[in-house]
Design an enzyme around this catalytic site. Structure first.
Site, mmCIF file in Angstrom:
data_model
loop_
_atom_site.group_PDB
_atom_site.id
_atom_site.type_symbol
_atom_site.label_atom_id
_atom_site.label_comp_id
_atom_site.label_asym_id
_atom_site.label_seq_id
_atom_site.Cartn_x
_atom_site.Cartn_y
_atom_site.Cartn_z
ATOM 1 N N ASN A 11 0.849 -1.192 0.000
ATOM 2 C CA ASN A 11 0.000 0.000 0.000
ATOM 3 C C ASN A 11 0.889 1.248 0.000
ATOM 4 O OD1 ASN A 11 -1.540 2.216 0.943
ATOM 5 N ND2 ASN A 11 -3.064 0.806 1.801
ATOM 6 N N ASP A 70 -0.793 -4.238 10.495
ATOM 7 C CA ASP A 70 -2.132 -4.575 10.038
ATOM 8 C C ASP A 70 -3.056 -3.626 10.767
ATOM 9 O OD1 ASP A 70 -3.854 -6.045 8.383
ATOM 10 O OD2 ASP A 70 -4.551 -7.195 10.092
HETATM 11 P P1 ITT Z 1 -1.071 -3.975 3.188
HETATM 12 O O1 ITT Z 1 -1.741 -5.190 3.797
HETATM 13 O O2 ITT Z 1 -0.410 -4.245 1.889
HETATM 14 O O3 ITT Z 1 -0.167 -3.287 4.146
HETATM 15 P P2 ITT Z 1 -3.742 -2.838 3.266
HETATM 16 O O4 ITT Z 1 -4.438 -1.851 2.385
HETATM 17 O O5 ITT Z 1 -4.343 -4.208 3.372
HETATM 18 O O6 ITT Z 1 -2.204 -2.895 2.848
HETATM 19 P P3 ITT Z 1 -4.094 -2.668 6.166
HETATM 20 O O7 ITT Z 1 -4.121 -4.145 6.226
HETATM 21 O O8 ITT Z 1 -3.251 -1.960 7.166
HETATM 22 O O9 ITT Z 1 -3.673 -2.159 4.693
HETATM 23 O O10 ITT Z 1 -5.511 -2.053 6.316
HETATM 24 C C1 ITT Z 1 -6.650 -2.788 5.953
HETATM 25 C C2 ITT Z 1 -7.733 -1.858 5.508
HETATM 26 O O11 ITT Z 1 -8.167 -1.074 6.626
HETATM 27 C C3 ITT Z 1 -7.316 -0.843 4.428
HETATM 28 O O12 ITT Z 1 -7.389 -1.384 3.136
HETATM 29 C C4 ITT Z 1 -8.339 0.243 4.679
HETATM 30 O O13 ITT Z 1 -9.567 -0.086 4.091
HETATM 31 C C5 ITT Z 1 -8.485 0.225 6.197
HETATM 32 N N1 ITT Z 1 -7.558 1.202 6.803
HETATM 33 C C6 ITT Z 1 -6.392 0.949 7.444
HETATM 34 N N2 ITT Z 1 -5.794 2.096 7.834
HETATM 35 C C7 ITT Z 1 -6.602 3.091 7.420
HETATM 36 C C8 ITT Z 1 -6.522 4.508 7.496
HETATM 37 O O14 ITT Z 1 -5.508 5.137 8.050
HETATM 38 N N3 ITT Z 1 -7.513 5.207 6.951
HETATM 39 C C9 ITT Z 1 -8.556 4.600 6.350
HETATM 40 N N4 ITT Z 1 -8.696 3.290 6.220
HETATM 41 C C10 ITT Z 1 -7.729 2.524 6.753
#
Ligand code: ITT
Length: 196
Positions: A11, A70
């Site tokens: 991401n 995560d």
């Molecule tokens: P990676 O696993 O590759 O790191 P990801 O998009 O899956 O990327 P996360 O597992 O950390 O990232 O987050 C899961 C979801 O939670 C992410 O796709 C968003 O929908 C939400 N999320 C996490 N952090 C957020 C933030 O700061 N603002 C808004 N939504 C968030």
């Protein structure tokens, strides 16, 4: 001298945010930068398990010290969903569809408290460490703002009038779940553990 740190993520928004938090002293390398194009399975039941699966994958396959996070949104009225399913709540990785599903399930619901939670797993040498951060707030009735990603347009942090998506990256980084978990990671690294 700049230290390299592998951040096991695909991401780019998160990598940019964390690069900004770490500052000039560190260069954040993503999975792409180390030539890893595997979609590491996130099959854990908790944020800690999923973060650990990602950091351990890099440690075991690339022998590099690494951290992974995560994160997700926990909505009290939805029994803490979407939680570990945040990225694919609607069955797709589409941010808009995911947040629309949350709004739909929250229709008519008065208890709108929610929080973002981040757990970071650091694999350094043979050791494993965890750092956690939360941002408490409330869900709006409709999306507001265009900054950020994910559920930012529907999350208004405690003590603020605007959603995360109505804030600049700098402003969000001062109060976000990820910033708080990262601050703990940085403090730990500065205590002298260091990363090779
Ligand atoms: P990676 O696993 O590759 O790191 P990801 O998009 O899956 O990327 P996360 O597992 O950390 O990232 O987050 C899961 C979801 O939670 C992410 O796709 C968003 O929908 C939400 N999320 C996490 N952090 C957020 C933030 O700061 N603002 C808004 N939504 C968030």
């Amino acid at each position: 001298m700049r230290k390299d740190l592998v951040f096991a993520t695909n991401n780019r928004h998160k990598a940019e945010e964390i690069q900004q938090l770490l500052g000039e002293g560190y260069r954040v390398l993503t999975l792409k930068d180390i030539g890893c194009d595997v979609d590491i399975p996130e099959t854990g039941a908790t944020f800690a398990e999923n973060a650990s699966l990602k950091s351990s994958y890099v440690k075991e396959h690339y022998q590099l010290d690494c951290f992974a996070d995560d994160s997700g949104l926990e909505v009290d009225a939805l029994g803490l969903e979407p939680g570990v399913y945040s990225a694919r709540y609607s069955g797709t990785r589409d941010d808009r569809q995911n947040l629309e599903l949350v709004l739909q399930r929250m229709q008519g619901e008065e208890t709108r408290s929610a929080r973002f939670r981040t757990v970071i797993s650091l694999r350094m040498g043979s050791e494993s460490y965890f750092f956690e951060g939360t941002a408490e707030g409330h869900l709006t009735e409709a999306p507001l703002g265009t900054e950020g990603f994910g559920y930012d347009p529907i999350f208004r942090p405690e003590g603020h009038e605007r959603t995360f998506a109505q804030m600049s990256m700098e402003e969000k980084n001062r109060i976000s779940h990820r910033a708080k978990a990262m601050a703990k990671l940085i403090a730990f690294l500065k205590e002298g553990a260091g990363i090779s």
